[in-house]
Motif scaffolding. Structure first.
Motif, PDB file in Angstrom:
ATOM      1  N   ALA A  62       0.847  -1.195   0.000  1.00 58.55           N
ATOM      2  CA  ALA A  62       0.000   0.000   0.000  1.00 58.55           C
ATOM      3  C   ALA A  62       0.880   1.241   0.000  1.00 58.55           C
ATOM      4  CB  ALA A  62      -0.919  -0.003   1.214  1.00 58.55           C
ATOM      5  N   SER A  63       0.584   2.155  -0.898  1.00 60.87           N
ATOM      6  CA  SER A  63       1.387   3.373  -1.006  1.00 60.87           C
ATOM      7  C   SER A  63       0.623   4.606  -0.526  1.00 60.87           C
ATOM      8  CB  SER A  63       1.806   3.578  -2.466  1.00 60.87           C
ATOM      9  OG  SER A  63       0.667   3.659  -3.305  1.00 60.87           O
ATOM     10  N   TYR A  64      -0.659   4.419  -0.241  1.00 66.61           N
ATOM     11  CA  TYR A  64      -1.503   5.548   0.140  1.00 66.61           C
ATOM     12  C   TYR A  64      -2.643   5.032   1.014  1.00 66.61           C
ATOM     13  CZ  TYR A  64      -4.445   9.702  -0.464  1.00 66.61           C
ATOM     14  OH  TYR A  64      -5.206  10.823  -0.248  1.00 66.61           O
ATOM     15  N   LEU A  65      -2.931   5.748   2.096  1.00 67.40           N
ATOM     16  CA  LEU A  65      -4.048   5.386   2.959  1.00 67.40           C
ATOM     17  C   LEU A  65      -5.312   6.011   2.382  1.00 67.40           C
ATOM     18  CD1 LEU A  65      -5.157   4.037   5.506  1.00 67.40           C
ATOM     19  CD2 LEU A  65      -4.656   6.147   6.736  1.00 67.40           C
ATOM     20  N   VAL A  66      -6.159   5.193   1.806  1.00 69.46           N
ATOM     21  CA  VAL A  66      -7.391   5.666   1.186  1.00 69.46           C
ATOM     22  C   VAL A  66      -8.434   5.878   2.275  1.00 69.46           C
ATOM     23  CG1 VAL A  66      -9.190   5.162  -0.501  1.00 69.46           C
ATOM     24  CG2 VAL A  66      -6.847   4.411  -0.932  1.00 69.46           C
ATOM     25  N   SER A  67      -8.917   7.115   2.398  1.00 69.35           N
ATOM     26  CA  SER A  67      -9.907   7.413   3.434  1.00 69.35           C
ATOM     27  C   SER A  67     -11.058   8.266   2.902  1.00 69.35           C
ATOM     28  CB  SER A  67      -9.237   8.115   4.615  1.00 69.35           C
ATOM     29  OG  SER A  67      -8.613   9.310   4.186  1.00 69.35           O
ATOM     30  N   GLY A  68     -11.106   8.495   1.608  1.00 68.03           N
ATOM     31  CA  GLY A  68     -12.181   9.284   1.011  1.00 68.03           C
ATOM     32  C   GLY A  68     -13.231   8.408   0.371  1.00 68.03           C
ATOM     33  N   GLY A  69     -14.256   9.046  -0.158  1.00 67.42           N
ATOM     34  CA  GLY A  69     -15.321   8.309  -0.839  1.00 67.42           C
ATOM     35  C   GLY A  69     -16.006   7.324   0.096  1.00 67.42           C
ATOM     36  N   ILE A  70     -16.209   6.119  -0.388  1.00 62.08           N
ATOM     37  CA  ILE A  70     -16.871   5.066   0.387  1.00 62.08           C
ATOM     38  C   ILE A  70     -16.093   4.718   1.656  1.00 62.08           C
ATOM     39  CG2 ILE A  70     -15.785   3.138  -0.849  1.00 62.08           C
ATOM     40  CD1 ILE A  70     -19.445   3.169   0.285  1.00 62.08           C
ATOM     41  N   PHE A  71     -14.792   5.002   1.669  1.00 60.03           N
ATOM     42  CA  PHE A  71     -13.962   4.702   2.843  1.00 60.03           C
ATOM     43  C   PHE A  71     -14.237   5.654   4.002  1.00 60.03           C
ATOM     44  CE2 PHE A  71     -11.787   2.416  -0.468  1.00 60.03           C
ATOM     45  CZ  PHE A  71     -11.409   1.252   0.173  1.00 60.03           C
ATOM     46  N   ARG A  72     -15.091   6.657   3.806  1.00 59.95           N
ATOM     47  CA  ARG A  72     -15.546   7.493   4.917  1.00 59.95           C
ATOM     48  C   ARG A  72     -16.654   6.790   5.701  1.00 59.95           C
ATOM     49  NH1 ARG A  72     -17.247  12.374   1.840  1.00 59.95           N
ATOM     50  NH2 ARG A  72     -15.991  11.757   0.087  1.00 59.95           N
ATOM     51  N   VAL A  73     -17.262   5.756   5.085  1.00 58.91           N
ATOM     52  CA  VAL A  73     -18.385   5.044   5.692  1.00 58.91           C
ATOM     53  C   VAL A  73     -17.957   3.693   6.254  1.00 58.91           C
ATOM     54  CG1 VAL A  73     -20.681   4.091   5.250  1.00 58.91           C
ATOM     55  CG2 VAL A  73     -19.938   6.169   4.068  1.00 58.91           C
ATOM     56  N   THR A  74     -17.078   2.998   5.553  1.00 54.29           N
ATOM     57  CA  THR A  74     -16.611   1.673   5.965  1.00 54.29           C
ATOM     58  C   THR A  74     -15.145   1.523   5.598  1.00 54.29           C
ATOM     59  OG1 THR A  74     -16.861  -0.713   5.661  1.00 54.29           O
ATOM     60  CG2 THR A  74     -17.508   0.675   3.804  1.00 54.29           C
ATOM     61  N   ARG A  75     -14.384   0.847   6.450  1.00 53.80           N
ATOM     62  CA  ARG A  75     -12.968   0.616   6.140  1.00 53.80           C
ATOM     63  C   ARG A  75     -12.789  -0.537   5.157  1.00 53.80           C
ATOM     64  NH1 ARG A  75     -11.982   0.693  12.062  1.00 53.80           N
ATOM     65  NH2 ARG A  75     -11.193  -1.422  11.869  1.00 53.80           N
ATOM     66  N   ASN A  76     -13.833  -1.317   4.914  1.00 56.56           N
ATOM     67  CA  ASN A  76     -13.711  -2.514   4.080  1.00 56.56           C
ATOM     68  C   ASN A  76     -14.862  -2.630   3.081  1.00 56.56           C
ATOM     69  OD1 ASN A  76     -11.366  -3.974   5.426  1.00 56.56           O
ATOM     70  ND2 ASN A  76     -12.681  -3.469   7.162  1.00 56.56           N
ATOM     71  N   PRO A  77     -14.963  -1.715   2.132  1.00 53.40           N
ATOM     72  CA  PRO A  77     -16.111  -1.763   1.224  1.00 53.40           C
ATOM     73  C   PRO A  77     -16.150  -2.998   0.329  1.00 53.40           C
ATOM     74  CG  PRO A  77     -14.544  -0.111   0.490  1.00 53.40           C
ATOM     75  CD  PRO A  77     -14.090  -0.575   1.847  1.00 53.40           C
ATOM     76  N   MET A  78     -15.007  -3.542  -0.060  1.00 53.11           N
ATOM     77  CA  MET A  78     -15.039  -4.724  -0.914  1.00 53.11           C
ATOM     78  C   MET A  78     -15.599  -5.935  -0.148  1.00 53.11           C
ATOM     79  SD  MET A  78     -12.662  -2.561  -2.169  1.00 53.11           S
ATOM     80  CE  MET A  78     -10.932  -2.876  -2.070  1.00 53.11           C
ATOM     81  N   TYR A  79     -15.167  -6.103   1.090  1.00 56.59           N
ATOM     82  CA  TYR A  79     -15.680  -7.208   1.898  1.00 56.59           C
ATOM     83  C   TYR A  79     -17.155  -6.981   2.256  1.00 56.59           C
ATOM     84  CZ  TYR A  79     -10.717  -8.227   2.353  1.00 56.59           C
ATOM     85  OH  TYR A  79      -9.405  -8.487   2.085  1.00 56.59           O
ATOM     86  N   LEU A  80     -17.514  -5.741   2.535  1.00 58.02           N
ATOM     87  CA  LEU A  80     -18.916  -5.421   2.802  1.00 58.02           C
ATOM     88  C   LEU A  80     -19.768  -5.722   1.574  1.00 58.02           C
ATOM     89  CD1 LEU A  80     -21.163  -4.242   4.558  1.00 58.02           C
ATOM     90  CD2 LEU A  80     -20.456  -1.963   3.766  1.00 58.02           C
TER      91      LEU A  80
END
Length: 140
Positions: A62-80
């Motif tokens: 990982a080169s960047y901590l993604v915290s925008g978009g859907i990642f503001r709602v859940t830390r694991n959108p793919m698993y969700l």
């Protein structure tokens, strides 16, 4: 794991067909399934925008901590998203026993994928990730 849990839900439905979901809910599977696909795709989109790894097998890249978009709602959108797809299939199959597969998916993914990923991401991003974890829940 997704395919295993879908197969488990199917098997439970056919071998234990006692607890039927009322037919009033049967059309709901389309909305839940579409939501699952959209949530997962939103997570993929954010990773692609950030140009960081999407592979769950290599979180150490990982080169960047993604915290925008859907990642503001859940830390694991793919698993969700995968969990929502499993729930959609359960409604389509029409048997409450399928929720055993959903619970198994949640347990397995949390213990053997998410928690190890979180340890690696915490090592890479430190305080920034700890702050993010406090603000955003693991699932919802």
């Amino acid at each position: 794991m997704l395919l295993f849990c879908l197969g488990l839900a199917y098997g439970l439905t056919h071998f234990l067909p006692i607890l039927a979901i009322p037919s009033i809910w049967f059309g709901l599977h389309w909305y839940i399934g579409a939501s699952g696909v959209l949530v997962a795709l939103a997570g993929i989109w954010e990773f692609r925008k950030a140009k960081t790894t999407i592979s769950p097998a290599t979180p150490d890249k990982a080169s960047y901590l993604v915290s925008g978009g859907i990642f503001r709602v859940t830390r694991n959108p793919m698993y969700l998203g995968m969990q929502l797809i499993i729930i959609a299939v359960i409604f389509k199959l029409g048997n409450y026993y399928g929720f055993i597969a959903a619970a198994f998916f949640n347990f397995y993914i949390t213990q053997f994928q998410i928690k190890p990923e979180e340890r690696i991401i915490e090592r890479i991003f430190g305080e920034e990730y700890l702050h993010y974890k406090k603000k955003v829940r693991r699932w919802l």
